[in-house]
Design a protein around this motif. Structure first.
Motif, PDB file in Angstrom:
ATOM      1  N   ARG A  15       0.828  -1.215   0.000  1.00 43.43           N
ATOM      2  CA  ARG A  15       0.000   0.000   0.000  1.00 43.43           C
ATOM      3  C   ARG A  15       0.857   1.257   0.000  1.00 43.43           C
ATOM      4  O   ARG A  15       0.576   2.223  -0.712  1.00 43.43           O
ATOM      5  CB  ARG A  15      -0.934  -0.004   1.208  1.00 43.43           C
ATOM      6  N   THR A  16       1.911   1.245   0.799  1.00 35.66           N
ATOM      7  CA  THR A  16       2.813   2.383   0.854  1.00 35.66           C
ATOM      8  C   THR A  16       3.481   2.596  -0.492  1.00 35.66           C
ATOM      9  O   THR A  16       3.595   3.724  -0.973  1.00 35.66           O
ATOM     10  CB  THR A  16       3.878   2.171   1.950  1.00 35.66           C
ATOM     11  N   LYS A  19       1.101   4.191  -3.000  1.00 36.73           N
ATOM     12  CA  LYS A  19       0.930   5.631  -2.749  1.00 36.73           C
ATOM     13  C   LYS A  19       2.127   6.415  -3.286  1.00 36.73           C
ATOM     14  O   LYS A  19       1.963   7.472  -3.898  1.00 36.73           O
ATOM     15  CB  LYS A  19       0.766   5.899  -1.253  1.00 36.73           C
ATOM     16  N   LYS A  20       3.331   5.893  -3.051  1.00 37.31           N
ATOM     17  CA  LYS A  20       4.528   6.576  -3.520  1.00 37.31           C
ATOM     18  C   LYS A  20       4.580   6.613  -5.042  1.00 37.31           C
ATOM     19  O   LYS A  20       4.945   7.637  -5.632  1.00 37.31           O
ATOM     20  CB  LYS A  20       5.784   5.889  -2.969  1.00 37.31           C
ATOM     21  N   LYS A  23       2.137   9.173  -6.341  1.00 38.40           N
ATOM     22  CA  LYS A  23       2.625  10.536  -6.120  1.00 38.40           C
ATOM     23  C   LYS A  23       3.704  10.892  -7.140  1.00 38.40           C
ATOM     24  O   LYS A  23       3.719  12.002  -7.687  1.00 38.40           O
ATOM     25  CB  LYS A  23       3.174  10.655  -4.700  1.00 38.40           C
TER      26      LYS A  23
END
Length: 59
Positions: A15-16, A19-20, A23
């Protein structure tokens, strides 16, 4: 002894990472970051970077 269940930690990492990646791609599309820099960071961030780079047309 590591804390937490391995699968839960794996999901958190995934998940992290998503997101990265989102972005970074947003910054590339907005033009606030050079595409070559985005490509470099994506390759360092995730093993599936080549697929993402080809899909987004960054090369």
């Amino acid at each position: 002894m590591p804390s937490g269940i391995e699968r839960v930690r794996e999901i958190k990492r995934l998940r992290t990472r998503r997101k990265k990646v989102a972005k970074l791609l947003a910054r590339a599309k907005a033009g606030t970051m050079e595409k070559s820099e985005v490509v470099r960071k994506l390759k360092r961030l995730t093993p599936g970077a080549d697929v993402i780079i080809a899909r987004e047309g960054l090369k």
